[in-house]
Write a protein that holds these residues in place. Structure first.
Motif, PDB file in Angstrom:
ATOM      1  N   PRO A 176      86.510  -9.362 -54.320  1.00 43.23           N
ATOM      2  CA  PRO A 176      87.383 -10.639 -53.757  1.00 43.23           C
ATOM      3  C   PRO A 176      87.602 -10.654 -52.251  1.00 43.23           C
ATOM      4  N   PHE A 177      87.457  -9.804 -51.493  1.00 40.08           N
ATOM      5  CA  PHE A 177      87.805 -10.025 -50.132  1.00 40.08           C
ATOM      6  C   PHE A 177      86.559 -10.475 -49.266  1.00 40.08           C
ATOM      7  N   GLU A 178      85.305  -9.671 -49.663  1.00 36.79           N
ATOM      8  CA  GLU A 178      83.910 -10.304 -49.350  1.00 36.79           C
ATOM      9  C   GLU A 178      83.646 -11.678 -49.579  1.00 36.79           C
ATOM     10  N   SER A 179      84.138 -12.050 -50.962  1.00 35.20           N
ATOM     11  CA  SER A 179      84.041 -13.643 -51.389  1.00 35.20           C
ATOM     12  C   SER A 179      84.647 -14.363 -50.360  1.00 35.20           C
ATOM     13  N   ILE A 180      85.785 -14.143 -49.764  1.00 37.94           N
ATOM     14  CA  ILE A 180      86.472 -14.946 -48.856  1.00 37.94           C
ATOM     15  C   ILE A 180      85.734 -14.967 -47.634  1.00 37.94           C
ATOM     16  N   VAL A 181      85.264 -14.061 -47.009  1.00 34.88           N
ATOM     17  CA  VAL A 181      84.674 -13.870 -45.840  1.00 34.88           C
ATOM     18  C   VAL A 181      83.249 -14.711 -46.028  1.00 34.88           C
ATOM     19  N   ARG A 182      82.530 -14.658 -47.171  1.00 34.02           N
ATOM     20  CA  ARG A 182      81.419 -15.321 -47.361  1.00 34.02           C
ATOM     21  C   ARG A 182      81.723 -16.785 -47.379  1.00 34.02           C
ATOM     22  N   LYS A 183      82.655 -17.130 -47.982  1.00 31.55           N
ATOM     23  CA  LYS A 183      82.986 -18.679 -48.110  1.00 31.55           C
ATOM     24  C   LYS A 183      83.265 -19.222 -46.583  1.00 31.55           C
ATOM     25  N   LEU A 184      84.092 -18.467 -45.878  1.00 33.92           N
ATOM     26  CA  LEU A 184      84.294 -18.997 -44.523  1.00 33.92           C
ATOM     27  C   LEU A 184      82.935 -19.099 -43.646  1.00 33.92           C
ATOM     28  N   GLN A 185      82.367 -18.095 -43.906  1.00 32.86           N
ATOM     29  CA  GLN A 185      81.238 -17.702 -43.062  1.00 32.86           C
ATOM     30  C   GLN A 185      80.197 -19.088 -43.450  1.00 32.86           C
ATOM     31  N   ALA A 186      80.089 -19.429 -44.733  1.00 39.87           N
ATOM     32  CA  ALA A 186      79.203 -20.618 -45.107  1.00 39.87           C
ATOM     33  C   ALA A 186      79.611 -21.882 -44.694  1.00 39.87           C
ATOM     34  N   LYS A 187      81.011 -21.955 -44.044  1.00 37.30           N
ATOM     35  CA  LYS A 187      81.546 -23.384 -43.287  1.00 37.30           C
ATOM     36  C   LYS A 187      81.458 -23.013 -41.743  1.00 37.30           C
ATOM     37  N   TRP A 188      80.893 -22.007 -41.223  1.00 34.88           N
ATOM     38  CA  TRP A 188      80.654 -21.830 -39.707  1.00 34.88           C
ATOM     39  C   TRP A 188      79.894 -22.906 -39.239  1.00 34.88           C
ATOM     40  N   PRO A 189      80.725 -23.731 -38.330  1.00 39.15           N
ATOM     41  CA  PRO A 189      80.404 -25.046 -37.905  1.00 39.15           C
ATOM     42  C   PRO A 189      79.300 -24.781 -36.570  1.00 39.15           C
ATOM     43  N   MET A 190      78.435 -23.853 -36.665  1.00 38.18           N
ATOM     44  CA  MET A 190      77.224 -23.565 -35.413  1.00 38.18           C
ATOM     45  C   MET A 190      75.954 -23.410 -36.018  1.00 38.18           C
ATOM     46  N   GLU A 191      75.022 -23.441 -35.277  1.00 29.64           N
ATOM     47  CA  GLU A 191      73.731 -23.260 -35.592  1.00 29.64           C
ATOM     48  C   GLU A 191      73.474 -21.755 -35.796  1.00 29.64           C
ATOM     49  N   ASP A 192      74.028 -20.795 -35.315  1.00 32.78           N
ATOM     50  CA  ASP A 192      73.615 -19.330 -35.289  1.00 32.78           C
ATOM     51  C   ASP A 192      75.095 -18.930 -36.035  1.00 32.78           C
ATOM     52  N   VAL A 193      74.962 -18.505 -37.214  1.00 31.61           N
ATOM     53  CA  VAL A 193      76.066 -18.066 -37.997  1.00 31.61           C
ATOM     54  C   VAL A 193      76.156 -16.199 -37.805  1.00 31.61           C
ATOM     55  N   PRO A 194      77.060 -15.826 -37.447  1.00 30.24           N
ATOM     56  CA  PRO A 194      77.349 -14.358 -37.399  1.00 30.24           C
ATOM     57  C   PRO A 194      77.415 -14.030 -39.111  1.00 30.24           C
ATOM     58  N   GLN A 195      76.584 -12.828 -39.162  1.00 28.14           N
ATOM     59  CA  GLN A 195      76.958 -12.209 -40.740  1.00 28.14           C
ATOM     60  C   GLN A 195      77.956 -11.108 -40.868  1.00 28.14           C
ATOM     61  N   PHE A 196      79.134 -11.984 -40.942  1.00 31.11           N
ATOM     62  CA  PHE A 196      80.370 -11.035 -41.179  1.00 31.11           C
ATOM     63  C   PHE A 196      80.414 -10.099 -42.357  1.00 31.11           C
ATOM     64  N   HIS A 197      79.703 -10.684 -43.176  1.00 30.74           N
ATOM     65  CA  HIS A 197      79.857 -10.027 -44.696  1.00 30.74           C
ATOM     66  C   HIS A 197      79.135  -8.546 -44.626  1.00 30.74           C
ATOM     67  N   LEU A 198      78.371  -8.492 -43.606  1.00 28.95           N
ATOM     68  CA  LEU A 198      77.721  -7.094 -43.261  1.00 28.95           C
ATOM     69  C   LEU A 198      78.614  -5.829 -42.954  1.00 28.95           C
ATOM     70  N   MET A 199      79.842  -6.262 -42.600  1.00 30.09           N
ATOM     71  CA  MET A 199      80.637  -5.323 -42.006  1.00 30.09           C
ATOM     72  C   MET A 199      81.929  -5.284 -42.525  1.00 30.09           C
ATOM     73  N   MET A 200      81.969  -5.402 -43.762  1.00 31.88           N
ATOM     74  CA  MET A 200      83.381  -5.532 -44.651  1.00 31.88           C
ATOM     75  C   MET A 200      84.231  -4.312 -44.202  1.00 31.88           C
ATOM     76  N   ASP A 201      83.760  -3.159 -43.941  1.00 28.34           N
ATOM     77  CA  ASP A 201      84.633  -1.744 -43.728  1.00 28.34           C
ATOM     78  C   ASP A 201      85.582  -2.288 -42.320  1.00 28.34           C
ATOM     79  N   GLU A 202      84.679  -2.771 -41.179  1.00 29.27           N
ATOM     80  CA  GLU A 202      85.346  -3.160 -39.966  1.00 29.27           C
ATOM     81  C   GLU A 202      86.463  -4.071 -40.201  1.00 29.27           C
TER      82      GLU A 202
END
Length: 384
Positions: A261-287
């Motif tokens: 569930p929480f990773e899904s939220i991170v991925r949804k926000l990440q998919a809407k990142w308004p920049m060409e270079d998108v940080p892969q936040f879903h790879l650091m869920m523990d942090e």
């Protein structure tokens, strides 16, 4: 070089209108990427993500709204960053409909200073102001006694009468008071309870106090309030929930879910990142869990700050932006204390506990059956 963006996230959230949110939601990716820097931040801040706990709260609010009952108070409760304001804007306000000229929902901020009288008069003025009433300082009430109209002098009584008339004339179905703990802090508790009961009775639907977990103590402190109230608690996601969901997904028993569930939220926000270079936040869920405590609002603020750092760096991402965007260690510890205290309070008050166990419901289903009338039966007596 672009001018650096310096903005208060709280002010930004409040400044985005409903019309702007709709306009942003209809933009294509190319349109979003072509926005000027400040608008990119506004776009990201405008996002409202559907998620499990939000949907659970939505179902509960719909139940309160559509089920006949004597409940006149619905507390919207959760720790800082749990998404209470977002819940009001994305669930409560759209769900409650009204006719032209009515105010189906009103949200007012509670006064953060003063004594009982100034807090009461302040909140009454706020209600009238948000409802676009005019000449608030001149408001007088009028009551009819023995066929004669009696004018109530300006002041607290006049304001109270004006609010009563406005709430009923506009058929206000939800009157939300944000940061309600301010009223508890600066008011005599018995007087506040009387005021809350009175305001709740004047609304066409619900009075909705909004605040932290300590609010549940107020709602259950007195039988007169307790029997009139229900609560919606917006909690956090936990690592335990996340890991359990991950195990089910790995075993092919995750239903329609693709991610925890929480990773899904991170991925949804990440998919809407308004920049060409998108940080892969879903790879650091523990942090991310460590610095948000599983709170959606805190996650949104964290990522928005990351975005601002990236924009101010001419669009180039640097991993240091993540650490810079987190709250201080002490602030996170204080927040965790608030969360855990609230969860303990919810457990003590048996919040969310059903009246019947699954086994008891099975027994009820066997006992509580219907019987179809036959034409030969006499009409039931009108007196019992």
């Amino acid at each position: 070089m672009n001018q650096k963006i310096r903005i208060s996230l709280t002010q930004l959230e409040k400044s985005i209108t409903h019309a702007e949110r709709i306009a942003y939601s209809k933009m294509s990716l190319d349109e979003v990427l072509s926005l000027p820097p400040g608008k990119k931040v506004s776009f990201f801040a405008s996002l409202r993500v559907k998620h499990k706990k939000l949907e659970e709260g939505e179902a509960l609010f719909r139940h309160f709204l559509e089920t006949p009952s004597d409940n006149k108070i619905v507390g919207l409760i959760g720790p800082t960053g749990s998404g209470k304001t977002a819940f009001y804007e994305s669930v409560v306000s759209p769900m409650v409909e009204g006719d032209p000229g009515e105010f189906p929902t009103l949200m007012v901020p509670a006064f953060a200073f003063g004594n009982s009288r100034t807090v009461f008069s302040g909140i009454l003025r706020q209600i009238l102001r948000v409802a676009n009433e005019v000449s608030i300082s001149e408001k007088r009430g009028v009551r009819v006694s023995d066929g004669r109209a009696i004018v109530i002098p300006r002041g607290l009584d006049g304001l109270r009468d004006a609010v009563t008339k406005m709430l009923k004339n506009r058929r206000v179905r939800v009157l939300a008071i944000d940061e309600f703990f301010h009223m508890v802090r600066y008011s005599d508790l018995d007087a506040l309870m009387d005021a809350v009961k009175s305001l709740a009775d004047d609304t066409y639907g619900f009075l909705m106090p909004i605040g932290g977990p300590s609010l549940i103590k107020f709602l259950t402190h007195n039988g007169e309030i307790d029997r009139r109230s229900e609560s919606i608690y917006l909690g956090r996601y936990t690592k335990t929930e996340e890991n359990q969901a991950r195990v089910l997904l790995a075993a092919g028993r995750g239903g329609t879910d693709k991610y925890p569930p929480f990773e899904s939220i991170v991925r949804k926000l990440q998919a809407k990142w308004p920049m060409e270079d998108v940080p892969q936040f879903h790879l650091m869920m523990d942090e991310i869990f460590d610095v948000t405590h599983g709170l959606v609002g805190l996650l949104k603020s964290l990522l928005t700050r990351c975005l601002i750092y990236q924009i101010n760096n001419d669009g180039v991402w640097n991993h240091s932006f993540f650490a810079k965007s987190t709250k201080s260690k002490r602030a996170l510890e204080t927040l965790l204390e608030e969360i855990e205290k609230g969860e303990t309070t919810m457990k003590e008050e048996q919040y969310g506990e059903p009246n019947f166990t699954k086994m008891q419901l099975e027994v009820i289903s066997k006992k509580l059956v219907t019987k179809r009338r036959t034409k030969s039966e006499s009409h039931p007596a009108t007196e019992v």
